[in-house]
Design an enzyme around this catalytic site. Structure first.
Site, PDB file in Angstrom:
ATOM      1  CB  THR A 174       0.473   1.401   5.519  1.00  0.00           C
ATOM      2  OG1 THR A 174       0.284  -0.879   5.176  1.00  0.00           O
ATOM      3  CG2 THR A 174       1.570   1.831   6.644  1.00  0.00           C
ATOM      4  N   GLY A 175      -1.490  -1.096   7.874  1.00  0.00           N
ATOM      5  CA  GLY A 175      -1.712  -1.693   8.178  1.00  0.00           C
ATOM      6  C   GLY A 175      -3.238  -2.331   7.874  1.00  0.00           C
TER       7      GLY A 175
ATOM      8  N   GLY B 166      -6.676  -2.556   7.490  1.00  0.00           N
ATOM      9  CA  GLY B 166      -7.259  -1.361   7.756  1.00  0.00           C
ATOM     10  C   GLY B 166      -8.296  -1.775   8.925  1.00  0.00           C
TER      11      GLY B 166
ATOM     12  NE  ARG C 259     -10.764  -4.395   3.842  1.00  0.00           N
ATOM     13  CZ  ARG C 259      -9.562  -3.813   4.039  1.00  0.00           C
ATOM     14  NH1 ARG C 259      -8.977  -2.925   2.899  1.00  0.00           N
ATOM     15  NH2 ARG C 259      -8.341  -4.018   5.036  1.00  0.00           N
ATOM     16  CB  VAL C 260     -14.244   0.564   2.606  1.00  0.00           C
ATOM     17  CG1 VAL C 260     -13.578   2.008   3.556  1.00  0.00           C
ATOM     18  CG2 VAL C 260     -15.162   0.928   1.661  1.00  0.00           C
ATOM     19  N   GLY C 261     -11.422   0.147   3.077  1.00  0.00           N
ATOM     20  CA  GLY C 261     -10.325  -0.638   4.917  1.00  0.00           C
ATOM     21  C   GLY C 261      -9.786   1.193   5.292  1.00  0.00           C
ATOM     22  CG  ASP C 262      -6.499   1.950   7.587  1.00  0.00           C
ATOM     23  OD1 ASP C 262      -6.161   0.705   6.465  1.00  0.00           O
ATOM     24  OD2 ASP C 262      -5.273   2.445   6.708  1.00  0.00           O
TER      25      ASP C 262
ATOM     26  CB  THR D 233      -0.863  -0.442   1.482  1.00  0.00           C
ATOM     27  OG1 THR D 233      -1.973  -0.969   1.149  1.00  0.00           O
ATOM     28  CG2 THR D 233      -1.580   1.414   2.100  1.00  0.00           C
TER      29      THR D 233
HETATM   30  N1  ASP Z   1      -4.193  -0.397   5.315  1.00  0.00           N
HETATM   31  C1  ASP Z   1      -4.771  -0.875   3.831  1.00  0.00           C
HETATM   32  C2  ASP Z   1      -5.687  -1.649   3.887  1.00  0.00           C
HETATM   33  O1  ASP Z   1      -5.848  -2.064   4.909  1.00  0.00           O
HETATM   34  C3  ASP Z   1      -3.677  -2.065   3.320  1.00  0.00           C
HETATM   35  C4  ASP Z   1      -1.727  -1.669   3.812  1.00  0.00           C
HETATM   36  O2  ASP Z   1      -1.635  -0.950   4.160  1.00  0.00           O
HETATM   37  O3  ASP Z   1      -0.956  -1.847   3.366  1.00  0.00           O
HETATM   38  O4  ASP Z   1      -6.727  -1.238   3.024  1.00  0.00           O
END
Ligand code: ASP
Length: 285
Positions: free
Chosen positions: A214-215, A217, A192-195, A164
């Site tokens: 990042t991480g 979500g 799906r929607v992440g952070d 990401t």
């Molecule tokens: N934060 C992103 C998500 O969950 C993924 C990532 O940071 O690698 O969509």
């Protein structure tokens, strides 16, 4: 004020994509040095990262379990103006669409309506899939079929994170901006929607600084990580200490990475490997 910019290629990325973080950083810095805004620098740095097929944003994004690609991206300025898109499909640069949303009265457009909006702004149909996106989907589906999900994935959270992208910048006039863009994680249901497109979770900017994270979500959303880090900066912590405090909110088995900057300097904190760039060496505060 001296321009400052950080980029990252995601918690779990490694040195094989360091050149991407560096190239995006160099592009953003070149703009800042010419007097362009932090917002422009963040957008252009992220465009370069989205266009790199090795990274999980724009071209080369991960696929949903049904084989579609739905992407999230967001942009926020230190004046609290923002634009974001979620679960957007078939565009080349989600961050540019987010930039267009920025100019509307809204903050976040989603799904097919975000796609229609993108078309109305001249973003042509584009297939971001690469052979690598397909290979990763096959791997994920095989893991589901074989019941080989790591403990963490059992609630359809996540197995693997990589690549990401995000950026934060400070321009000559002392204005801040933050941005993020992603194809998501492995094992994602459609919709799906992440952070990453959610203000306060995946990114935050304000008059005191800018943060992009990042991480996983779902875990970031629950802890509103970027706003947490920003608030620590606003309380007077250095960006480095604030980023470390943010990381400490998570158990070690949750991959998390943070980049942040403020008037005094910058911070980076990650509990996995992460390719990232900063335009200046740390100053003694
Ligand atoms: N934060 C992103 C998500 O969950 C993924 C990532 O940071 O690698 O969509």
């Amino acid at each position: 004020m001296r321009p400052l910019l950080l980029t990252h290629c995601g918690a779990g990325s490694d040195e094989s994509v360091q050149d991407a973080a560096d190239a995006a950083g160099a592009r953003g810095m070149a703009l800042l040095k010419r007097g362009r805004s932090a917002l422009d620098a963040v957008v252009e740095a992220i465009v370069l990262l989205e266009d790199d097929p090795r990274l999980n944003a724009g071209t080369g994004s991960r696929m949903r379990v049904d084989g579609r690609i739905q992407m999230d991206a967001a942009l926020m300025g230190g004046d609290l103006e923002a634009g974001a898109v979620a679960a957007i499909e078939a565009v080349k640069n989600p961050i540019r669409v987010a930039r267009d949303v920025f100019d509307t009265p809204h903050v976040l457009l989603i799904g097919p309506d975000a796609v229609a909006f993108a078309r109305s702004k001249g973003h042509d149909p584009y297939d971001p899939a690469t052979p690598e996106s397909r290979r990763r989907l096959e791997e994920s589906l095989a893991a589901i079929r074989n019941g080989r999900l790591p403990r963490y994935a059992r609630k359809w959270k996540l197995v693997e994170l990589r690549d990401t992208v995000g950026a934060v910048a400070r321009d000559r006039r002392g204005r801040f901006a933050a941005g993020s863009s992603t194809g998501g994680t492995s094992f994602m249901l459609p919709g799906r929607v992440g952070d990453s497109p959610i203000l306060g979770a995946g990114l935050y900017a304000g008059p005191k600084g800018a943060v992009s994270v990042t991480g996983i979500g779902e875990e970031i959303l629950k802890r509103v990580l970027s706003k947490f880090v920003y608030d620590r900066i606003a309380d007077g912590l250095t960006s480095q200490r604030a980023a470390d405090r943010g990381l400490a909110l998570f158990p070690k088995d949750v991959p998390i990475g943070v980049i942040a900057l403020d008037r005094r300097g910058w911070g980076e904190s990650c509990n996995r490997s992460m390719a990232w760039f900063v335009s200046e060496r740390r100053r003694t505060l």
